[in-house]
Design a protein around this motif. Structure first.
Motif, short mmCIF file in Angstrom:
data_model
loop_
_atom_site.label_atom_id
_atom_site.label_comp_id
_atom_site.label_asym_id
_atom_site.label_seq_id
_atom_site.Cartn_x
_atom_site.Cartn_y
_atom_site.Cartn_z
N ALA A 103 1.25 10.43 -12.69
CA ALA A 103 0.10 9.72 -13.26
C ALA A 103 -0.81 10.65 -14.05
CB ALA A 103 -0.70 9.05 -12.15
N VAL A 104 -1.35 10.10 -15.13
CA VAL A 104 -2.42 10.74 -15.89
C VAL A 104 -3.64 9.84 -15.82
CG1 VAL A 104 -0.86 12.00 -17.42
CG2 VAL A 104 -1.60 9.69 -18.05
N THR A 105 -4.75 10.31 -16.32
CA THR A 105 -6.01 9.56 -16.20
C THR A 105 -5.90 8.17 -16.80
OG1 THR A 105 -7.32 11.59 -16.16
CG2 THR A 105 -8.45 9.58 -16.80
N GLU A 106 -5.19 8.03 -17.91
CA GLU A 106 -5.04 6.72 -18.54
C GLU A 106 -4.35 5.73 -17.61
OE1 GLU A 106 -4.49 9.61 -19.97
OE2 GLU A 106 -5.96 9.60 -21.61
N ASN A 107 -3.48 6.22 -16.72
CA ASN A 107 -2.81 5.31 -15.79
C ASN A 107 -3.75 4.80 -14.70
OD1 ASN A 107 -0.05 7.55 -16.05
ND2 ASN A 107 -0.24 5.58 -17.08
N ILE A 108 -4.87 5.46 -14.54
CA ILE A 108 -5.88 4.96 -13.61
C ILE A 108 -6.72 3.88 -14.27
CG2 ILE A 108 -7.99 5.56 -12.35
CD1 ILE A 108 -6.76 8.20 -11.62
N VAL A 109 -7.09 4.09 -15.53
CA VAL A 109 -8.11 3.22 -16.13
C VAL A 109 -7.58 2.18 -17.11
CG1 VAL A 109 -9.94 4.92 -15.85
CG2 VAL A 109 -8.58 4.93 -17.94
N SER A 110 -6.46 2.43 -17.79
CA SER A 110 -6.14 1.52 -18.90
C SER A 110 -4.67 1.24 -19.14
CB SER A 110 -6.75 2.07 -20.20
OG SER A 110 -6.21 3.37 -20.49
N THR A 111 -3.77 2.15 -18.79
CA THR A 111 -2.37 2.03 -19.19
C THR A 111 -1.45 1.94 -17.99
OG1 THR A 111 -2.87 3.41 -21.13
CG2 THR A 111 -0.54 3.07 -20.58
N PRO A 112 -0.71 0.84 -17.82
CA PRO A 112 0.28 0.78 -16.73
C PRO A 112 1.25 1.96 -16.84
CG PRO A 112 -0.01 -1.39 -17.72
CD PRO A 112 -0.74 -0.41 -18.61
N GLN A 113 1.69 2.44 -15.70
CA GLN A 113 2.55 3.62 -15.68
C GLN A 113 4.01 3.23 -15.56
OE1 GLN A 113 1.52 6.47 -12.65
NE2 GLN A 113 3.33 7.74 -12.99
N GLY A 114 4.83 3.76 -16.46
CA GLY A 114 6.27 3.58 -16.36
C GLY A 114 6.86 4.56 -15.37
N THR A 115 7.70 4.09 -14.48
CA THR A 115 8.37 4.96 -13.51
C THR A 115 9.86 4.66 -13.51
OG1 THR A 115 8.33 3.53 -11.54
CG2 THR A 115 6.30 4.72 -12.06
N SER A 116 10.62 5.42 -12.77
CA SER A 116 12.07 5.22 -12.70
C SER A 116 12.44 3.89 -12.05
CB SER A 116 12.71 6.37 -11.92
OG SER A 116 12.20 6.42 -10.61
N SER A 117 11.51 3.29 -11.35
CA SER A 117 11.78 2.00 -10.69
C SER A 117 11.02 0.85 -11.35
CB SER A 117 11.42 2.07 -9.21
OG SER A 117 10.04 2.31 -9.03
N GLY A 118 10.49 1.10 -12.54
CA GLY A 118 9.77 0.06 -13.24
C GLY A 118 8.30 0.39 -13.42
N GLU A 119 7.61 -0.48 -14.11
CA GLU A 119 6.20 -0.27 -14.43
C GLU A 119 5.32 -0.60 -13.23
OE1 GLU A 119 4.52 -1.14 -18.58
OE2 GLU A 119 3.78 -2.82 -17.36
N VAL A 120 4.28 0.22 -13.04
CA VAL A 120 3.29 -0.07 -11.99
C VAL A 120 1.94 -0.35 -12.66
CG1 VAL A 120 4.45 1.25 -10.19
CG2 VAL A 120 2.79 2.39 -11.65
N PRO A 121 1.12 -1.21 -12.03
CA PRO A 121 -0.14 -1.60 -12.67
C PRO A 121 -1.13 -0.45 -12.80
CG PRO A 121 0.47 -3.11 -10.89
CD PRO A 121 1.36 -1.92 -10.78
#
Length: 307
Positions: A103-121
């Motif tokens: 995770a980066v800061t944007e994944n906390i505030v604005s951008t869903p995070q892509g992972t190996s098992s799919g996107e997380v909110p």
């Protein structure tokens, strides 16, 4: 009829006054005791509030490879990471852990995070006006901390051409320090966003620890002394920036560097709070071990209880 076993009759009117005085004294003493008891009871400490706790952050909080892995597989989250341990220690009323490796800061505030098992909110979605406590560990991926450390790994003997620090500070420009200065305002904006979503929450920014001792331990860990000092110095600089942003944006900073001194990647495996380049504990390289997570949880719990 006179009875010698009656103290009032036996000693006359003067003794009647003495007994009456004694009665008044006893009555006052009993009243004082009652009042004291009432005061003691009313000043007894109240039971600690039951907290609704949400954990935000990156792999330094999620605990990749530490058993047992839970949640979204791509987030590599452990049920022994510091948020889980802290939630148990504080006996919280509710607990949501959305920490996610990478995770980066944007994944906390604005951008869903892509992972190996799919996107997380977006992690901020876990917060609500009912949230009482928030911990957040973020920043390492923003400045490329692990990737920079990996660049500095070497099995060669020390020489001027091998010193990674010199490449990262060429021309008098420290690239990591520059990244910290660039990203720091984003950390402050993120804390404002957290406070907006959870206006009554206590927000704790949990820093990064002492991964390397002074001079490192080449070749046990394949990083030259100059580079080990540069990497740990960069971690300290990032922590200082995180602390400053926390103070400026109504949050608190939990410094984990002091509590991890002597438990770095160079000590015996069973004493490590952070794993080395070649893991000897079930933990990701250059990440907290289960023992490290427990120690961080203890440090955060101490701050929470003190507040």
């Amino acid at each position: 009829m006179f009875r010698a076993d009656n103290p009032v009759e036996a000693t006359g009117s003067g003794s009647v006054e003495a007994v009456r005085s004694q009665g008044i004294f006893v009555g006052l003493a009993v009243a004082a005791c009652v009042l004291a008891a009432c005061t003691t009871e009313s000043s007894a400490p109240e039971s600690p509030a039951v907290l609704d706790y949400v954990a935000l952050g990156d792999s330094a909080a999620s605990g990749p490879r530490i058993p047992d892995q839970v949640g979204a597989p791509g987030c590599q989250q452990s049920d022994s990471n510091y948020p889980h341990v802290l939630a148990e220690q504080l006996a919280v009323g509710s607990f949501v852990d959305v920490t996610c490796s990478g995770a980066v800061t944007e994944n906390i505030v604005s951008t869903p995070q892509g992972t190996s098992s799919g996107e997380v909110p977006v992690q901020l979605d876990a917060l609500s006006p009912d949230t009482d406590l928030v911990t957040v560990t973020i920043g390492g991926n923003d400045i490329g901390l692990v990737s920079t450390a990996v660049q500095c790994l070497t099995f060669a003997e020390t020489s001027a051409t091998n010193v990674c620090r010199d490449r990262l500070t060429a021309g008098g420009v420290d690239t990591v320090a520059g990244a910290i200065a660039e990203k720091a305002p984003n950390w402050g904006a993120m804390l404002d966003a957290v406070a907006e979503r959870a206006p009554d929450a206590r927000i704790l920014v949990v820093g990064y620890g002492t991964y390397l001792p002074d001079g490192g331990c080449f070749p046990t860990q394949p990083m030259l002394p100059e580079d080990a000092d540069y990497i740990q110095g960069s971690i300290t600089a990032m922590n200082e920036a995180l602390k400053q942003q926390a103070e400026q944006h109504g949050a608190e900073f939990v410094d984990t560097e002091p509590l991890s001194v002597g438990h770095d990647v160079c000590v015996a495996p069973d004493q490590r709070y952070f794993e080395g380049v070649v893991p000897q504990n079930p933990a990701a390289p250059l990440h907290p071990t289960a023992a490290g997570m427990a120690a961080i949880a203890d440090g955060v719990a101490t701050v929470v209880r003190a507040g």
